[in-house]
Design a protein around this motif. Sequence first.
Motif, PDB file in Angstrom:
ATOM      1  N   SER A   1      -7.825  -1.419  19.458  1.00 20.17           N
ATOM      2  CA  SER A   1      -8.950  -1.778  18.592  1.00 20.17           C
ATOM      3  C   SER A   1      -8.721  -1.145  17.219  1.00 20.17           C
ATOM      4  CB  SER A   1     -10.271  -1.299  19.201  1.00 20.17           C
ATOM      5  OG  SER A   1     -11.356  -1.606  18.342  1.00 20.17           O
ATOM      6  N   VAL A   2      -8.496  -1.991  16.235  1.00 20.61           N
ATOM      7  CA  VAL A   2      -8.133  -1.504  14.897  1.00 20.61           C
ATOM      8  C   VAL A   2      -9.377  -1.130  14.098  1.00 20.61           C
ATOM      9  CG1 VAL A   2      -7.150  -2.241  12.692  1.00 20.61           C
ATOM     10  CG2 VAL A   2      -5.984  -2.802  14.817  1.00 20.61           C
ATOM     11  N   HIS A   3      -9.257  -0.064  13.342  1.00 18.73           N
ATOM     12  CA  HIS A   3     -10.331   0.399  12.468  1.00 18.73           C
ATOM     13  C   HIS A   3      -9.930   0.113  11.024  1.00 18.73           C
ATOM     14  CE1 HIS A   3     -12.832   3.538  10.421  1.00 18.73           C
ATOM     15  NE2 HIS A   3     -13.708   3.161  11.350  1.00 18.73           N
ATOM     16  N   TRP A   4     -10.917  -0.020  10.136  1.00 23.08           N
ATOM     17  CA  TRP A   4     -10.608  -0.340   8.740  1.00 23.08           C
ATOM     18  C   TRP A   4      -9.683   0.705   8.129  1.00 23.08           C
ATOM     19  CZ3 TRP A   4     -11.657   3.274   5.074  1.00 23.08           C
ATOM     20  CH2 TRP A   4     -12.614   4.248   5.385  1.00 23.08           C
ATOM     21  N   SER A   5      -9.787   1.946   8.600  1.00 25.21           N
ATOM     22  CA  SER A   5      -8.969   3.023   8.039  1.00 25.21           C
ATOM     23  C   SER A   5      -7.504   2.924   8.464  1.00 25.21           C
ATOM     24  CB  SER A   5      -9.525   4.376   8.458  1.00 25.21           C
ATOM     25  OG  SER A   5      -9.527   4.504   9.867  1.00 25.21           O
ATOM     26  N   ASP A   6      -7.177   2.003   9.362  1.00 28.52           N
ATOM     27  CA  ASP A   6      -5.782   1.818   9.772  1.00 28.52           C
ATOM     28  C   ASP A   6      -4.983   0.999   8.767  1.00 28.52           C
ATOM     29  OD1 ASP A   6      -6.885   1.467  13.190  1.00 28.52           O
ATOM     30  OD2 ASP A   6      -6.035   3.245  12.207  1.00 28.52           O
ATOM     31  N   ALA A   7      -5.651   0.424   7.775  1.00 28.83           N
ATOM     32  CA  ALA A   7      -4.936  -0.349   6.761  1.00 28.83           C
ATOM     33  C   ALA A   7      -3.958   0.560   6.025  1.00 28.83           C
ATOM     34  CB  ALA A   7      -5.931  -0.960   5.782  1.00 28.83           C
ATOM     35  N   ALA A   8      -2.684   0.216   6.082  1.00 27.96           N
ATOM     36  CA  ALA A   8      -1.632   1.072   5.534  1.00 27.96           C
ATOM     37  C   ALA A   8      -0.291   0.367   5.721  1.00 27.96           C
ATOM     38  CB  ALA A   8      -1.612   2.432   6.242  1.00 27.96           C
ATOM     39  N   GLU A   9       0.771   1.059   5.322  1.00 26.65           N
ATOM     40  CA  GLU A   9       2.131   0.580   5.551  1.00 26.65           C
ATOM     41  C   GLU A   9       2.684   1.326   6.761  1.00 26.65           C
ATOM     42  OE1 GLU A   9       3.605  -1.526   3.076  1.00 26.65           O
ATOM     43  OE2 GLU A   9       5.404  -1.860   4.268  1.00 26.65           O
ATOM     44  N   TYR A  10       3.314   0.609   7.663  1.00 25.49           N
ATOM     45  CA  TYR A  10       3.851   1.203   8.883  1.00 25.49           C
ATOM     46  C   TYR A  10       5.371   1.038   8.892  1.00 25.49           C
ATOM     47  CZ  TYR A  10      -0.904   1.558  10.531  1.00 25.49           C
ATOM     48  OH  TYR A  10      -2.234   1.910  10.658  1.00 25.49           O
ATOM     49  N   PHE A  11       6.054   2.154   9.109  1.00 30.66           N
ATOM     50  CA  PHE A  11       7.520   2.153   9.143  1.00 30.66           C
ATOM     51  C   PHE A  11       8.006   2.571  10.529  1.00 30.66           C
ATOM     52  CE2 PHE A  11       8.533   1.365   4.792  1.00 30.66           C
ATOM     53  CZ  PHE A  11       7.513   1.944   4.039  1.00 30.66           C
ATOM     54  N   CYS A  12       8.887   1.753  11.072  1.00 30.85           N
ATOM     55  CA  CYS A  12       9.621   2.120  12.277  1.00 30.85           C
ATOM     56  C   CYS A  12      10.942   2.742  11.826  1.00 30.85           C
ATOM     57  CB  CYS A  12       9.877   0.864  13.119  1.00 30.85           C
ATOM     58  SG  CYS A  12      10.795   1.137  14.640  1.00 30.85           S
ATOM     59  N   ALA A  13      11.412   3.760  12.528  1.00 35.56           N
ATOM     60  CA  ALA A  13      12.650   4.425  12.125  1.00 35.56           C
ATOM     61  C   ALA A  13      13.442   4.850  13.352  1.00 35.56           C
ATOM     62  CB  ALA A  13      12.365   5.634  11.242  1.00 35.56           C
TER      63      ALA A  13
END
Lengths: 115, 113
Positions: free
Chosen positions: A80-92
């Motif tokens: 369940s996504v929250h508005w504060s999860d808006a961001a850039e996600y990097f896999c490494a």
Amino acid sequence: AQSVTQPDIHITVSEGASLELRCNYSYGATPYLFWYVQSPGQGLQLLLKYFSGDTLVQGIKGFEAEFKRSQSSFNLRKPSVHWSDAAEYFCAVGAFSGGYNKLIFGAGTRLAVHP
Amino acid sequence: DTEVTQTPKHLVMGMTNKKSLKCEQHMGHRAMYWYKQKAKKPPELMFVYSYEKLSINESVPSRFSPECPNSSLLNLHLHALQPEDSALYLCASSQEDRGETQYFGPGTRLLVL
């Protein structure tokens, strides 16, 4: 050559919806795997990591990821996504490349969350 | 505590200026890193220090000069930069340089005029 692919450049979900961000890697051995999150203008925060053992790993902020060796994948999920999860996600991937150990990043997935 | 601190948060400099970025960690980590990140791109590795010695220089121009005064501190000295050097500069540290978890600082936003 070692590489990390994040197929989705941009994803938009509604608040409360489930989320899955895809990550595929190319590496000869079992790599160290990471997911980082970056809010605008900020540094990278570690969400979770996989080194060995249980292939389902839990992270911070309600995120989890599953390592699937057969698919060379390490997808990130949140129920369940929250508005504060808006961001850039990097896999490494932490891998031995070019004569030394380094982090190899994917291009990133930008997550937008609709209210 | 997994905190890496960086100063300053923002820096504006002219092409003839000399400035320095500072990074500090108190986790007892023996590897420290400098990355450069352009907008909408992943971080790019610049330098790696292992046990206070420079172990990796990713073909970075000499106008960037790293320094590791002790195991907790990492500096990046800047001189005669170009406008294309404007970016977010990130510092990170890890226990060793064997591919383990890297912990990142908040970054310094650099603008070169």
